[in-house]
Structure formats: C-alpha cells, structure tokens
Design a protein around this motif. Structure first.
Motif, PDB file in Angstrom:
ATOM      1  N   GLN A   1       0.851  -1.386   0.360  1.00 53.40           N
ATOM      2  CA  GLN A   1      -0.073   0.118  -0.249  1.00 53.40           C
ATOM      3  C   GLN A   1       0.687   1.132   0.254  1.00 53.40           C
ATOM      4  OE1 GLN A   1      -3.186   0.049  -0.712  1.00 53.40           O
ATOM      5  NE2 GLN A   1      -4.138  -1.441   1.354  1.00 53.40           N
ATOM      6  N   VAL A   2       2.275   1.071   0.706  1.00 54.83           N
ATOM      7  CA  VAL A   2       3.019   2.760   0.746  1.00 54.83           C
ATOM      8  C   VAL A   2       3.116   2.949  -0.169  1.00 54.83           C
ATOM      9  CG1 VAL A   2       4.590   3.169   2.107  1.00 54.83           C
ATOM     10  CG2 VAL A   2       2.578   2.770   3.388  1.00 54.83           C
ATOM     11  N   GLY A   3       4.009   1.455  -1.065  1.00 51.93           N
ATOM     12  CA  GLY A   3       4.928   0.872  -2.407  1.00 51.93           C
ATOM     13  C   GLY A   3       3.207   2.073  -3.234  1.00 51.93           C
ATOM     14  N   ALA A   4       2.880   1.563  -2.979  1.00 52.84           N
ATOM     15  CA  ALA A   4       1.563   2.670  -4.202  1.00 52.84           C
ATOM     16  C   ALA A   4       1.441   3.543  -4.455  1.00 52.84           C
ATOM     17  CB  ALA A   4      -0.028   1.756  -4.705  1.00 52.84           C
ATOM     18  N   LEU A   5       1.010   4.196  -2.922  1.00 51.71           N
ATOM     19  CA  LEU A   5       1.314   5.460  -2.262  1.00 51.71           C
ATOM     20  C   LEU A   5       1.897   5.859  -2.620  1.00 51.71           C
ATOM     21  CD1 LEU A   5      -0.587   5.144   0.950  1.00 51.71           C
ATOM     22  CD2 LEU A   5      -1.316   6.378  -1.101  1.00 51.71           C
ATOM     23  N   ASP A   6       3.114   6.087  -2.795  1.00 57.31           N
ATOM     24  CA  ASP A   6       4.816   6.228  -3.137  1.00 57.31           C
ATOM     25  C   ASP A   6       4.341   6.495  -4.897  1.00 57.31           C
ATOM     26  OD1 ASP A   6       6.659   7.704  -3.294  1.00 57.31           O
ATOM     27  OD2 ASP A   6       7.769   6.412  -3.797  1.00 57.31           O
ATOM     28  N   GLU A   7       3.895   6.305  -5.591  1.00 61.42           N
ATOM     29  CA  GLU A   7       3.758   5.635  -7.356  1.00 61.42           C
ATOM     30  C   GLU A   7       3.236   7.252  -7.371  1.00 61.42           C
ATOM     31  OE1 GLU A   7       5.533   4.125  -9.963  1.00 61.42           O
ATOM     32  OE2 GLU A   7       6.854   3.897  -8.178  1.00 61.42           O
TER      33      GLU A   7
ATOM     34  N   ARG B   1       5.243 -10.231  -7.391  1.00 63.23           N
ATOM     35  CA  ARG B   1       6.738 -10.217  -8.429  1.00 63.23           C
ATOM     36  C   ARG B   1       6.566 -10.725  -9.399  1.00 63.23           C
ATOM     37  NH1 ARG B   1       7.088  -7.403  -4.103  1.00 63.23           N
ATOM     38  NH2 ARG B   1       7.941  -5.501  -3.345  1.00 63.23           N
ATOM     39  N   GLU B   2       6.092 -11.754  -9.426  1.00 65.26           N
ATOM     40  CA  GLU B   2       6.793 -12.891 -11.010  1.00 65.26           C
ATOM     41  C   GLU B   2       5.247 -12.592 -11.178  1.00 65.26           C
ATOM     42  OE1 GLU B   2       9.452 -15.385 -10.355  1.00 65.26           O
ATOM     43  OE2 GLU B   2      10.913 -15.003  -8.805  1.00 65.26           O
TER      44      GLU B   2
ATOM     45  N   ASP C   1       9.878  -3.765 -16.471  1.00 66.66           N
ATOM     46  CA  ASP C   1      11.036  -3.862 -16.485  1.00 66.66           C
ATOM     47  C   ASP C   1      11.393  -1.986 -14.575  1.00 66.66           C
ATOM     48  OD1 ASP C   1      12.491  -4.933 -18.100  1.00 66.66           O
ATOM     49  OD2 ASP C   1      12.589  -3.847 -19.670  1.00 66.66           O
ATOM     50  N   VAL C   2      10.114  -1.665 -15.292  1.00 69.89           N
ATOM     51  CA  VAL C   2      10.084  -0.293 -14.525  1.00 69.89           C
ATOM     52  C   VAL C   2      10.107  -1.322 -13.206  1.00 69.89           C
ATOM     53  CG1 VAL C   2       8.867   1.324 -13.484  1.00 69.89           C
ATOM     54  CG2 VAL C   2       9.424   1.468 -15.848  1.00 69.89           C
ATOM     55  N   ALA C   3       8.829  -2.536 -12.517  1.00 67.49           N
ATOM     56  CA  ALA C   3       8.682  -2.790 -11.669  1.00 67.49           C
ATOM     57  C   ALA C   3      10.272  -3.615 -10.934  1.00 67.49           C
ATOM     58  CB  ALA C   3       7.766  -3.594 -11.360  1.00 67.49           C
ATOM     59  N   ARG C   4      10.684  -3.935 -11.855  1.00 66.51           N
ATOM     60  CA  ARG C   4      12.125  -4.663 -11.147  1.00 66.51           C
ATOM     61  C   ARG C   4      12.536  -3.473 -10.413  1.00 66.51           C
ATOM     62  NH1 ARG C   4      11.988  -8.408 -15.082  1.00 66.51           N
ATOM     63  NH2 ARG C   4      12.992  -6.563 -16.127  1.00 66.51           N
ATOM     64  N   GLU C   5      13.005  -2.154 -11.508  1.00 65.56           N
ATOM     65  CA  GLU C   5      14.114  -1.549 -11.105  1.00 65.56           C
ATOM     66  C   GLU C   5      13.707  -0.690 -10.602  1.00 65.56           C
ATOM     67  OE1 GLU C   5      15.508   3.187 -12.753  1.00 65.56           O
ATOM     68  OE2 GLU C   5      14.452   1.642 -14.399  1.00 65.56           O
TER      69      GLU C   5
ATOM     70  N   TYR D   1       1.602  -4.464 -10.727  1.00 66.95           N
ATOM     71  CA  TYR D   1       0.764  -4.205 -10.874  1.00 66.95           C
ATOM     72  C   TYR D   1       0.402  -2.529 -10.403  1.00 66.95           C
ATOM     73  CZ  TYR D   1       0.297  -5.995  -6.509  1.00 66.95           C
ATOM     74  OH  TYR D   1       0.584  -6.240  -5.094  1.00 66.95           O
ATOM     75  N   VAL D   2       2.005  -2.315  -9.238  1.00 62.07           N
ATOM     76  CA  VAL D   2       1.685  -1.144  -8.825  1.00 62.07           C
ATOM     77  C   VAL D   2       2.623  -0.040  -9.017  1.00 62.07           C
ATOM     78  CG1 VAL D   2       2.805  -0.526  -7.014  1.00 62.07           C
ATOM     79  CG2 VAL D   2       2.060  -2.305  -6.070  1.00 62.07           C
ATOM     80  N   VAL D   3       3.026  -0.289 -10.714  1.00 62.30           N
ATOM     81  CA  VAL D   3       3.230   0.543 -11.315  1.00 62.30           C
ATOM     82  C   VAL D   3       2.206   0.696 -12.576  1.00 62.30           C
ATOM     83  CG1 VAL D   3       4.453   1.370 -13.539  1.00 62.30           C
ATOM     84  CG2 VAL D   3       5.548  -0.346 -11.647  1.00 62.30           C
ATOM     85  N   PHE D   4       1.657  -0.104 -12.922  1.00 61.47           N
ATOM     86  CA  PHE D   4      -0.244  -0.041 -14.135  1.00 61.47           C
ATOM     87  C   PHE D   4      -1.066  -1.252 -14.371  1.00 61.47           C
ATOM     88  CE2 PHE D   4       2.346   3.493 -16.069  1.00 61.47           C
ATOM     89  CZ  PHE D   4       1.990   4.804 -15.594  1.00 61.47           C
TER      90      PHE D   4
END
Length: 640
Positions: free
Chosen positions: A86-92, A294-295, A581-585, A591-594
C-alpha cells in the motif's frame, strides 16, 4: 482537538483527488458516499467485496483532510506485506505515506516517527499490536492535542470477531481508539461479515453510531466450480493444464504437510509452485510472497495463513484441495482471484473426509457450546453450497442476505447436473448402520464401523472382515449392489452433511442421530447429483466474466484482452515488458506501476501526447510526470 472538515465542495474536492492522484474519472458504487461520510467527520462500517475499491474509501478522505490541515490518517493493517504494498503504491502516485513494523531498523523507525510528528505524512500504516503500545498511543495523543489526527481506518475488521473466519485477539484492543479519540472519524472495512460477525464488529469497535455501507457481494467475473473428489491431484492437474497454463493462482490446503507435498508435486509436474504456511521461516515466507507478487505465472500452495490483504490483481484462479471452515472463509479466499475484474476461477474438490474432519474439529474444540453451535451452522451452510444442484452464486449471495438470479457462470448453471432420488439408498445405508449396532449387541458386543466397511456390506462384498463379524448374514447385506462405491460415498457424504449420520472417534466410525428416524420413516426426500466430472472447457471467455454459450474459461495474464487487434496486442505486450522493467528497477509488483486494464486502454486508444495519455484511466498526475515520456516512446515504437 480535531473537528470535522467543512468544505462546501467536499465532493468536488474528492473527485479532483480521485482524478489527479489516482487517475480515475468517477467513483464506483458506494465509494463516493463513504468518502463524503469520512470527510465530514462521520464513522463508517464498510462491507465491500475484494477488488471493490475499499482502499480508496479511506485514502481519498485522508488526502482531502490532510490538505485541509487535519493531519495524518492512521491505517490499522494486520499484515506487513499489505502495508508495504500500500505504501509503495501511494508513493507511486505521489502521496506521503509510511509504515511502522518489525521490518524497519531502529533508525528507519525513528525517521518514520519524525515524519509522523512533523505533519509530513498523509497516512501511516501500523499493526494493531504496535498501535496499542504506550509509545505509539503517546504520539497519537500529541497529534490529537494539535488537531493533527485526521482519521482511523481499520482494515480487515472481521478479525475483531470471534464469530469471524480469521479472529485475531490483538484487534480487541482497538476499542481504545474511540475511547481516547472520540472525535476522530473511524472507518472499519471488511470483505466478508455475516450478521454475527457484523454485530461483533459494531460492539467491539464501538461503532454503534457509524453509518453502514453494504455493497453487493457478487463477483460476476468469478466462476464457481465444486467437483466431487475422485483423485484430487489428477483433477487439479487437469484443471491447471486445461484452463490455466502459465497463470498465477493460489491452491489452498488444510495442513502444512499437504502444502509442502503439493507444492513439490506441482514442481515435479513442471508447474512453478511455492509453499507458504506459518511453520516456514519468516524469511522464506517473505521471499515466496514477494516472488508471487512480482513474478508472473507462479502458483502459491498455501494454508489460510496466506492471502489476507494480498492485492495482486491478476490471480486467475483459486483452488481448494480441502473444504474451508465456513462460507466467509471460502468467499474471502476465492475473492483473491480476479481482482482486476477479468475472468477468474474458484475451483474446489470436495469429499466425505472433508465433512468428517470439519465436524470433528468443531466437536473436539475447547470452545463453548454457543460457539460450537454457530460454527456447526456455518459449516452446514457451506456443505449445502457444496451439495447444491442449483446456482452456486444464488446460494452464496443468499448467505450474505442478498437476492439474485441464476448467474450463468457457475458449474451448475453451465452444466446442469443430473440428479437422482437418493431417498431409498439413504434408508438402506441408515438401516445397515442400525443393523451393525443391533448385531453387535447380540453377538460380540457393541462395535462401530467406518465408511469403507459399510459400503462393502451394502454392495455384498464377502471380505475377510465381513466374514469375521458375520455381517454377511444381515438382511442389509448386498442390498446396495446396484450402486457403485462412488455413489455410496456420495450418499453417505450427504447423510453426514445433513446431520443424519455422525462420525465418532479416531477412525471415523458411523452412528445414527435422532434425525435419522425421519429418513428411515420416509418423511424426508433426498436428491443428489449423479457423480460426474465437469466437461473440459476452452480458453475463450467474454470480458465481463459471463460465459459465452456453454464455453467459459479465463484468460491468463499472458493473453491480451479479446477486443484488441493484432497490432494492439503487440503494443500491449511491449507495454507489459516496459512495466516489468520499471517494476524490477523500483522493486515493486508490476501492478503497482500500472494495471493490465490501463495498459490495454493505452494499446487500444494509442495516445500520442501527454494530454491524451493523462486521459487514460489509472494515469494520475505523478505517474504521468514520471512515466509519460517513456510510455509515449513505447507506444510510438509499437506503431512501427
């Protein structure tokens, strides 16, 4: 002291946050009413299905109230993984949020506390046991005195109820929030709660004055299938290979041992699978959970220790190799599939041993009689769902007090079962159990027998044991030779499920209950389905989740939405690769990215400018700024 936010245009502000921060044009269902209730300083109890958008119901009020100078929102969450995601998604999306849990070093925790007290944070996530420590409560008191405590959100609120399927004792102390901070609005949220659990939540969290919001429990994109257990592993493997090759999913098992054995067996069969249960080392559990999030295409084999709050949207199936304890548990677990709204499967094998084991666990538990009575009622409701000949979804929703029509998207609707009048067979089985007891008293003392032995006698098999006990002389010997062993198991499963037969002792010996007389007298008519495996299904299915004719199978994450043409599909896959690639970086789940739905809309609409890209659902201002140029480049390359 905290006071309600007075915003003449509260709704307009909330919609602005929805669009600007999260990239959505409109609220869904009751979200807007819930958001307005909290912005205005009121309490709310929210029952909303998994994937229904519960998080936005408190995240948007938290942002609005923070911008109005009302301070930080504290979110009570039971799981570390959920807090982190949740925190990672809010940061995004550009929202200042943090969590306090055991994964932080003392220096990191001190930095979060400084951010909390300074007013920098919009939201702070914490577990109930940390929130109720004297140190944390003192920080909240300090914030409250300065009017900097905007709201409390209690996620997975069913954990407070002893009647619920996931009771957690640490939740009981959360009544202190109302007692200490009575003017701070609170929202309690859960995806499942029957009347008992709902009443418990209200009482234990002191939410008597809260406004109740109940959304439909229907998840139309989920197809429910329950099959009679034959060979569970063979059935599961066929289900996975025929319908979910390469898909992410969860397989629930009733024991830790079965989890590990099933995961190892799936790996041997070439299916990437990981085990998860509370007995594994915490580091192993975290690694496995992180990999699953993540996978793509991983299967998590788990006990119910896994899953609460898991936000992975593209789980295409949830399978049960053992019967859950109740409908709430079944609904909560199956609801982890298809959070993105795309088709998903809830598949379960079910047999007599499930009924026997669940009843035994209830009867042998140290709980009080009232608790056992309620749990038996909950199990009976689940057994009725498993034995149903009619629409599964109608029965499931009826349990939560919701009327519905046959769905056309469960096994019974898609492939109506053939049923037969099993009354006579049931009377034969009950008579045979009675004759065992009578014969035992007359010849060699009272003795009970299990299912397999009873079936041998009913089918007239002269085994060594049958000869030893003289049961070949019984009037019931061989009276059921016309039925197969599988049919007799189904009859006995139904009798146990209906409570006419009970199993006793370590070996599950059979005995009649008082209600068996009604069946023996012919006062009750029983019908059951003819045992049959559901027909194999193709991998094509309509986007809304409903079946197209009688063929209905979900798409895996590697399959683009059906309405994309060949060029758009290539673009969609290029966008997914860029996202990976973005998610890995960023060390985030993809899904947090898009979400896939957002990428599919990009591929479909082919935006050629930042302004057009910003009109795509799910693209907020922060993401547009961070990723807009790169996305336009991927889209442009896709045209070549």
């Amino acid at each position: 002291m905290n006071t309600p936010v007075t915003l003449p245009a509260a709704t307009a502000v909330a919609r602005q946050v929805l669009a600007e921060v999260f990239g959505y044009a409109a609220f869904r269902g009751q979200q807007q009413a819930i958001v307005e209730q909290l912005i205005g300083g009121g309490d709310a109890l929210v029952l909303m299905p998994t994937g229904g958008g519960k998080s936005l119901c408190y995240q948007i009020p938290a942002i609005v109230r923070h911008r109005a100078g009302q301070g930080v929102a504290v979110v009570v969450s039971p799981l570390i993984a959920l807090m982190q995601d949740q925190v990672g998604a809010l940061d995004e999306v550009g929202v200042e949020a943090a969590f306090l849990n055991s994964t932080l070093t003392p220096q990191q925790a001190a930095s979060v506390e400084q951010g909390l007290l300074s007013g920098r944070l919009t939201m702070l996530y914490a577990a109930p046991e940390r929130l109720l420590t004297p140190r944390f409560l003192a920080m909240l008191e300090s914030l409250h005195e300065r009017g900097q405590l905007s709201l409390f959100a209690i996620d997975e609120a069913h954990c407070v109820s002893q009647w619920g399927h996931d009771f957690r004792e640490e939740y009981l102390g959360l009544s202190a929030l109302h007692e200490r901070f009575p003017d701070v609005p609170r929202i309690a949220l859960t995806a499942t709660a029957d009347d008992h659990t709902r009443a418990d939540i209200v009482e234990r969290l002191q939410l008597q004055d809260a406004k109740l919001f109940i959304s439909s429990f229907d998840r139309p994109n989920i197809r429910y299938t329950i099959v009679e257990r034959d060979n569970a592993r063979t059935q599961l493997l066929r289900f996975l290979r025929d319908e979910h090759e390469g898909d992410a999913g969860v397989v629930y098992c009733g024991s830790r041992k079965k989890v590990e054995e099933t995961a190892a067996w799936l790996q041997d069969e070439g299916i990437p699978a990981l085990p998860y249960h509370a007995g594994l080392d915490a580091g192993v559990r975290k690694r496995h959970q992180d990999r699953f999030l993540r996978e793509e295409g991983l299967v998590m084999v788990a006990t119910i220790a896994f899953g609460m709050g898991i936000d992975k949207p593209d789980v295409r199936f949830v399978a049960h190799l053992d019967l859950p304890k109740n409908i709430e548990g079944y609904y909560q677990e199956t609801g982890r599939g298809g959070r993105d709204g795309a088709p998903a499967d809830a598949w379960m094998t079910y047999g007599l041993a499930d009924v026997v084991n669940q009843r035994r666990m209830i009867d042998e538990s140290p709980a009080g009689d009232d608790f056992k009575r309620v749990q038996r009622g909950k199990l009976d409701a689940l057994l009725a769902l498993a034995e149903a000949h009619d629409c599964r979804r109608v029965r499931l929703l009826a349990y939560f007090g919701e009327d519905s029509q046959p769905c056309g998207n469960c096994d019974n609707c898609l492939h109506p079962p053939v049923t037969w009048d099993s009354t006579d067979a049931a009377r034969k089985a009950l008579s045979c159990i009675y004759r065992f007891a009578q014969h035992g008293r007359e010849h060699h003392g009272a003795r009970s027998f299990g299912v397999a032995y009873l079936i041998d006698v009913l089918r007239g098999k002269r085994t060594e044991k049958v000869e030893q006990y003289g049961h070949a002389s019984l009037s019931t010997f061989g009276i059921g030779a016309d039925l197969s062993e599988q049919q007799w198991r189904a009859v006995l499963r139904q009798l146990v499920a209906l409570g006419h037969v009970v199993t006793e002792g370590e070996y599950g010996t059979l005995a009649l209950t008082d209600t068996a007389r009604t069946v023996l007298r012919g006062d009750v008519q029983l019908r059951m389905r003819t045992p049959a495996e559901a027909p194999r299904r193709s991998r094509s299915r309509t986007r809304g989740g409903a079946a197209a004719g009688t063929d209905a199978a979900p798409r895996g994450p590697k399959v683009a939405p059906a309405d994309l043409d060949e060029r758009q599909i290539a673009c969609f896959e290029a966008l997914r690769q860029w996202r990976a690639d973005v998610a890995r970086e960023h060390n985030l789940p993809a899904y947090v990215v898009f979400h896939d739905a957002t990428l599919a809309e990009m591929a479909r609409r082919q935006p050629a400018s930042l302004a057009e890209l910003g009109g795509i659902s799910g693209v907020g201002a922060k993401k547009l700024e961070a990723y807009g140029t790169a996305l336009l480049q991927v889209l442009e390359e896709g045209k070549a």
